[in-house]
Design a protein around this motif. Structure first.
Motif: not given
Lengths: 335, 335
Positions: B215-216, B179-183, B242-245, B187-188
């Motif tokens: 967070a979907g 949740e901290h990362l999302i906040a 998944t290089p876009d993380i 995005g990935r």
DNA sequence: CTGAAAGCGCTTACAG
DNA sequence: CTGAAAGCGCTTACAG
């Protein structure tokens, strides 16, 4: 296997098997008996789920089957990331398992815990004691030797007391590492040393000094305490004070990892600008960047050997006062 | 203190003090007695250097004073660099020291060693058993519970058997990290998970999944086994697939260190390109570059609590079937 | 509060 | 090879 309300005893088994307690005891302890009584006893044992009572047995045999390993809890090393103790315990366990003895761990951190350990030894709660990396000046060492309980240490004692020990060739290993650096053409070789009150620190430092001395090269030393952060700090000091060094012999892999991190942060190339050699060859050494050249010591082997010696001493055999295991220089990319 | 040829017994002390064995026993066990007899007994004890015989005492009290800690020797975690077990032992020792109980270490690596442990428990060679990170499917857990010896585990059992345990909020801790990362606008978000057959692996993964699910956001997972190298490898796979993380929640600090090393080698900036959050908050977390944001779990506290619960259970008290200790997100530079 | 005595569960000479 | 018996060193009701 029938579970009664209380645990079955020799008596119960004897009754069931129709023999005397003495006969049951002999079968349990694998002493001569006729096939018939052996069969009857074994049947009774498995039907009742009999397991001998250790305390009763100990009371008469004066043997507990317990072997203590005393560790210096307070030391930064035991509970650091250093794998030394884990591997040592692994080796000890292998040997004790084979001898069907149980390892008892005792941490000698506080004064009280030291007294408890001394007490345990006097009361013969254990059959013998292994000492691991207790600083030689630790009063416990002398107390145990005085109590006459069989003792084996993983390094020679620093003080006046003599204690049988199993160690590695710290001096020779360090010397080989430094000689390798000299042969590779390094001209200004520093060392990050271990604690000056531990054998491993002292002997490795002396190996470094002797190798440099013979080559007529100057000493450049910084002291660490076997932790990663102390290695990182020592490297920073060396860089600041003697920027012309082109190699470092570090007295442990964990400190060497710290040193490598400092070098990387400072943009110093390893081994191009500065070669680095560690000591231990724990798993970490293969995972650093670049992989670490290091002096391998057979930690598991020390454990096995210590346990083996102690078992022999408990058995009343004469054991060697000192065993020194060899080290080996493992060449990887860092130096 | 006089050292005779053989250890003094209650009998010897009684004779010297001019009282009966019973009186000596009572003084030793701190039961009521007149000041005079107490003084006489205490004097005799110190003159003779008397120490009670544990085996004799155990035989009558049915208590050994020994507490076992069973560790999965074969696990890569015990003898890895992971400090988990060291810290756990430290916490346990503190608690047992205060209760004057002795810690016995048992390694459950092989089938034979498991049988020996089971046997020890049945024979009540120890008063109680602590289980640490035995995979829930380990047959030993069920066997110990069946033998009715007091048992406490450091995580809930995976199988059908119930065993009292002390654990941390793995799920909540993982969730808070994500949740901290999302906040923070990531995005990935990927996760390097622990072994799928260990509670710590399962629950932390679920916390990650639940946070992303709410967070979907889509799941991106790579599995490790709590070792540094598995973390490094998992990071490589993630980078390739998944290089876009732009963030990774790693289920242990040691794996996170491996991941950081991979990112550094690949020239990925942390946290600018990819944020990294670990789990544990062992010493290492403060020494990585950059210092690691991580979920702190009170490992020493788990040890203390386990030992405390076990002591109460041995005492015949009713104990809680589960205790869950809180975790805490520690913000540093990596994420 | 104290002492005499029983008993905890084994092993081990000692006879047979 | 086997059994009866003593003994290892404590603790703990039971009387007093």
């Amino acid at each position: 296997m029938v579970q009664g309300h209380r645990r079955p005893t020799l008596e119960t088994v004897a009754e069931r098997a129709g023999v005397s307690r003495a006969t049951v005891s002999r079968v349990v302890n694998e002493q001569p008996s006729t096939p018939e009584s052996r069969r009857a006893v074994e049947a009774a044992i498995s039907e009742l789920g009999y397991v001998p009572n250790l305390a009763a047995r100990t009371l008469v045999t004066q043997r507990t089957g317990l072997i203590a390993l005393v560790l210096p809890e307070s030391s930064t090393r035991v509970f650091s990331e250093d794998q030394f103790f884990s591997q040592l315990i692994q080796g000890i366990s292998q040997e004790l398992d084979e001898a069907d003895r149980q390892l008892v761990l005792m941490l000698a951190g506080s004064v009280e815990s030291r007294q408890r350990i001394e007490h345990s030894a006097q009361a013969r709660h254990v059959d013998g004691v292994m000492l691991a990396s207790l600083h030689g000046t630790n009063p416990l060492t002398a107390a145990l030797v005085r109590s006459k309980i069989p003792v084996v240490s993983n390094e020679r004692a620093l003080g006046p007391v003599e204690v049988p020990h199993v160690d590695v060739d710290n001096h020779g290993g360090a010397r080989a590492a430094v000689e390798h650096l000299i042969a590779a053409g390094r001209g200004r070789i520093a060392s990050i040393t271990g604690p000056p009150d531990m054998i491993a620190g002292i002997d490795r430092r002396q190996g470094y000094r002797d190798a440099l001395g013979e080559a007529g090269m100057a000493l450049v030393e910084a002291t660490g305490d076997f932790t990663r952060s102390s290695g990182a700090d020592a490297m920073s000091r060396l860089l600041a004070e003697t920027p012309d060094i082109d190699a470092v012999f570090v007295a442990s892999d964990l400190m060497a990892d710290g040193a490598l991190r400092t070098l990387q942060r400072e943009g110093v190339r390893v081994p191009d600008d500065i070669a680095v050699i560690g000591f231990d060859d724990i798993e970490l050494a293969r995972q650093t960047d670049p992989p670490m050249t290091t002096v391998r010591q057979p930690i598991t082997g020390i454990g096995r050997s210590m346990a083996g010696q102690l078992l022999r001493a408990i058995d009343g055999q004469q054991i060697e006062p000192a065993i020194t295991l060899p080290t080996e220089l493992v060449l990887r990319a860092s130096g």
